[in-house]
Design a protein around this motif. Structure first.
Motif, PDB file in Angstrom:
ATOM      1  N   ASP A 163       0.917  -1.129  -0.013  1.00  9.79           N
ATOM      2  CA  ASP A 163       0.192   0.070   0.043  1.00  9.79           C
ATOM      3  C   ASP A 163       0.873   1.159   0.009  1.00  9.79           C
ATOM      4  O   ASP A 163       1.544   1.313   0.742  1.00  9.79           O
ATOM      5  CB  ASP A 163      -0.991   0.051   1.150  1.00  9.79           C
ATOM      6  N   ASN A 164       0.822   2.142  -1.016  1.00  8.89           N
ATOM      7  CA  ASN A 164       1.375   3.151  -1.053  1.00  8.89           C
ATOM      8  C   ASN A 164       0.505   4.489  -1.448  1.00  8.89           C
ATOM      9  O   ASN A 164      -0.540   4.197  -1.923  1.00  8.89           O
ATOM     10  CB  ASN A 164       2.791   3.026  -1.862  1.00  8.89           C
ATOM     11  N   PRO A 165       1.001   5.631  -1.662  1.00  5.32           N
ATOM     12  CA  PRO A 165       0.242   6.750  -2.169  1.00  5.32           C
ATOM     13  C   PRO A 165      -0.736   6.675  -3.265  1.00  5.32           C
ATOM     14  O   PRO A 165      -1.704   7.166  -3.470  1.00  5.32           O
ATOM     15  CB  PRO A 165       0.942   8.354  -2.146  1.00  5.32           C
ATOM     16  N   THR A 168      -3.687 -11.883  -8.091  1.00  2.00           N
ATOM     17  CA  THR A 168      -3.438 -10.934  -7.735  1.00  2.00           C
ATOM     18  C   THR A 168      -3.819  -9.436  -8.370  1.00  2.00           C
ATOM     19  O   THR A 168      -3.724  -9.414  -9.593  1.00  2.00           O
ATOM     20  CB  THR A 168      -1.687 -10.752  -7.852  1.00  2.00           C
ATOM     21  N   MET A 169      -4.336  -8.679  -7.541  1.00  2.25           N
ATOM     22  CA  MET A 169      -4.986  -7.468  -8.075  1.00  2.25           C
ATOM     23  C   MET A 169      -4.247  -6.327  -7.710  1.00  2.25           C
ATOM     24  O   MET A 169      -3.648  -6.162  -6.721  1.00  2.25           O
ATOM     25  CB  MET A 169      -6.424  -7.551  -7.188  1.00  2.25           C
ATOM     26  N   LEU A 170      -4.297  -5.092  -8.510  1.00  2.78           N
ATOM     27  CA  LEU A 170      -3.751  -3.924  -8.628  1.00  2.78           C
ATOM     28  C   LEU A 170      -4.832  -2.964  -8.414  1.00  2.78           C
ATOM     29  O   LEU A 170      -5.740  -2.865  -9.168  1.00  2.78           O
ATOM     30  CB  LEU A 170      -3.026  -3.635  -9.832  1.00  2.78           C
ATOM     31  N   PHE A 171      -4.795  -2.055  -7.431  1.00  2.00           N
ATOM     32  CA  PHE A 171      -5.760  -0.969  -7.029  1.00  2.00           C
ATOM     33  C   PHE A 171      -5.120   0.421  -7.265  1.00  2.00           C
ATOM     34  O   PHE A 171      -4.213   0.749  -6.612  1.00  2.00           O
ATOM     35  CB  PHE A 171      -6.353  -1.224  -5.838  1.00  2.00           C
ATOM     36  N   PHE A 172      -5.514   1.069  -8.456  1.00  3.63           N
ATOM     37  CA  PHE A 172      -5.119   2.415  -8.526  1.00  3.63           C
ATOM     38  C   PHE A 172      -5.829   3.268  -7.625  1.00  3.63           C
ATOM     39  O   PHE A 172      -7.090   3.350  -7.875  1.00  3.63           O
ATOM     40  CB  PHE A 172      -5.075   3.031  -9.977  1.00  3.63           C
ATOM     41  N   LYS A 173      -5.440   4.292  -6.852  1.00  3.49           N
ATOM     42  CA  LYS A 173      -5.935   5.237  -6.094  1.00  3.49           C
ATOM     43  C   LYS A 173      -6.366   6.458  -6.821  1.00  3.49           C
ATOM     44  O   LYS A 173      -5.920   6.894  -8.211  1.00  3.49           O
ATOM     45  CB  LYS A 173      -5.167   5.590  -4.880  1.00  3.49           C
ATOM     46  N   GLN A 174      -7.278   7.317  -6.363  1.00  7.52           N
ATOM     47  CA  GLN A 174      -7.482   8.333  -7.123  1.00  7.52           C
ATOM     48  C   GLN A 174      -6.621   9.509  -7.414  1.00  7.52           C
ATOM     49  O   GLN A 174      -6.813  10.415  -8.328  1.00  7.52           O
ATOM     50  CB  GLN A 174      -8.755   9.038  -6.405  1.00  7.52           C
ATOM     51  N   THR A 175      -5.528   9.454  -6.713  1.00  3.79           N
ATOM     52  CA  THR A 175      -4.247  10.072  -7.347  1.00  3.79           C
ATOM     53  C   THR A 175      -3.634   9.862  -8.700  1.00  3.79           C
ATOM     54  O   THR A 175      -2.875  10.448  -9.254  1.00  3.79           O
ATOM     55  CB  THR A 175      -3.166  10.170  -6.350  1.00  3.79           C
ATOM     56  N   LEU A 176      -4.191   8.410  -9.157  1.00  3.60           N
ATOM     57  CA  LEU A 176      -3.369   7.956 -10.258  1.00  3.60           C
ATOM     58  C   LEU A 176      -4.194   7.742 -11.383  1.00  3.60           C
ATOM     59  O   LEU A 176      -3.968   7.722 -12.370  1.00  3.60           O
ATOM     60  CB  LEU A 176      -2.497   6.735  -9.789  1.00  3.60           C
ATOM     61  N   TYR A 177      -5.269   7.010 -11.157  1.00  3.50           N
ATOM     62  CA  TYR A 177      -6.101   6.357 -12.417  1.00  3.50           C
ATOM     63  C   TYR A 177      -6.607   7.472 -13.067  1.00  3.50           C
ATOM     64  O   TYR A 177      -6.862   7.190 -14.154  1.00  3.50           O
ATOM     65  CB  TYR A 177      -7.063   5.459 -11.846  1.00  3.50           C
ATOM     66  N   PRO A 178      -7.084   8.508 -12.702  1.00  3.42           N
ATOM     67  CA  PRO A 178      -7.556   9.636 -13.585  1.00  3.42           C
ATOM     68  C   PRO A 178      -6.285   9.964 -14.764  1.00  3.42           C
ATOM     69  O   PRO A 178      -6.685  10.325 -15.798  1.00  3.42           O
ATOM     70  CB  PRO A 178      -7.690  11.036 -12.838  1.00  3.42           C
ATOM     71  N   LEU A 179      -5.195  10.054 -14.379  1.00  2.00           N
ATOM     72  CA  LEU A 179      -4.077  10.322 -15.308  1.00  2.00           C
ATOM     73  C   LEU A 179      -3.807   9.107 -16.189  1.00  2.00           C
ATOM     74  O   LEU A 179      -3.527   9.345 -17.396  1.00  2.00           O
ATOM     75  CB  LEU A 179      -2.830  10.385 -14.479  1.00  2.00           C
ATOM     76  N   LEU A 180      -4.237   7.868 -15.629  1.00  2.00           N
ATOM     77  CA  LEU A 180      -4.117   6.881 -16.890  1.00  2.00           C
ATOM     78  C   LEU A 180      -5.173   7.019 -17.921  1.00  2.00           C
ATOM     79  O   LEU A 180      -4.747   6.729 -18.842  1.00  2.00           O
ATOM     80  CB  LEU A 180      -4.431   5.492 -16.081  1.00  2.00           C
ATOM     81  N   PHE A 181      -6.375   7.209 -17.590  1.00  2.00           N
ATOM     82  CA  PHE A 181      -7.342   7.615 -18.265  1.00  2.00           C
ATOM     83  C   PHE A 181      -6.948   8.581 -19.462  1.00  2.00           C
ATOM     84  O   PHE A 181      -7.478   8.823 -20.598  1.00  2.00           O
ATOM     85  CB  PHE A 181      -8.831   7.530 -17.733  1.00  2.00           C
ATOM     86  N   GLN A 182      -6.627   9.620 -18.741  1.00  2.00           N
ATOM     87  CA  GLN A 182      -6.442  10.908 -19.560  1.00  2.00           C
ATOM     88  C   GLN A 182      -4.938  10.601 -20.436  1.00  2.00           C
ATOM     89  O   GLN A 182      -5.400  10.996 -21.839  1.00  2.00           O
ATOM     90  CB  GLN A 182      -5.806  12.117 -18.577  1.00  2.00           C
TER      91      GLN A 182
END
Length: 243
Positions: free
Chosen positions: A178-180, A204-218
């Motif tokens: 778990d990291n930011p 094994t599952m990866l969970f992108f937090k709100q700090t990162l996943y919007p950048l991925l979609f962008q």
């Protein structure tokens, strides 16, 4: 791509048929967003349960389903016959030589976890670069203005339940990191009968937090379309190429 469910296919189908998901509600929500006659690709069609419900609502749609697990597709084929175009493909590398009006992912490659005060993007892919590649390929297969509907569900918890035939299902979730920006955890499925283990699988599952996943979609040219979101799905739209 990992997480192929190969060892538990039959029992997985039994579990999914026991109320794990409300496929009727999922299909109705997706149909309310997409309307009639769409060309749809389901990412992770599994054993065909969502596809079955959707095509019952709209016999005019052109429905394609991909999955990486042969045994899942075999069950889907038995369930759906020739009503759905089923293909063994990987979202990272697929080249279907066509585009679609919309794509669905219901716990397939991607899903949103709704914590009430925030969302996280859960993925079966192992790192940011794989997710970037996979979403770029998805966007490549979407027509301009096309939609991708990602299931919104509650976070998973440890639990067990009885299934038909005296089988007991249980799942155990173990945090790894778990990291930011993201979290990793393992999810284990167990199917038992009379204290004997019938099948098990570890993901094994990866969970992108709100700090990162919007950048991925962008980065891949997808923007959220609030007017197309609904209770079961968060909806993103392919941006115009001239923006």
């Amino acid at each position: 791509m990992n997480n192929q469910y190969t060892g538990i296919t039959h029992y997985y189908d039994l579990l999914m048929n026991s109320g794990y998901y409300d496929y009727t509600s999922l299909a109705e929500d997706a149909y309310s967003v997409l309307g009639r006659g769409c060309q749809i690709l389901e990412l992770g069609v599994g054993t065909g349960l969502l596809a079955e419900e959707y095509i019952a609502l709209d016999e005019t749609c052109q429905f394609t389903g991909i999955d990486i697990t042969t045994s899942m597709l075999n069950l889907a084929q038995n369930r759906l016959g020739d009503r759905v175009d089923l293909r063994e493909e990987n979202a990272l590398t697929m080249e279907l030589n066509r585009t679609f009006d919309a794509m669905l992912s219901n716990g397939g490659v991607w899903v949103f976890l709704d914590w009430g005060d925030r969302l996280e993007l859960a993925s079966h892919l192992s790192d940011y670069e794989q997710n970037l590649q996979g979403l770029q390929n998805v966007v490549h297969h979407l027509r301009e203005g096309g939609l991708i509907l990602l299931n919104r569900q509650k976070p998973g918890v440890n639990f067990s339940k009885k299934l038909p035939g005296g089988i007991r299902y249980s799942q155990v979730i173990e945090p790894i990191e778990d990291n930011p920006e993201y979290r990793l955890h393992k999810k284990r499925y167990f199917f038992e009968k009379d204290e004997q283990l019938l099948a098990q699988e570890e993901l094994t599952m990866l969970f992108f937090k709100q700090t990162l996943y919007p950048l991925l979609f962008q980065d891949v040219g997808l923007e959220i379309n609030p007017s197309k979101c609904c209770s079961n799905f968060i909806t993103y739209q392919k941006q115009s190429s001239d923006r």
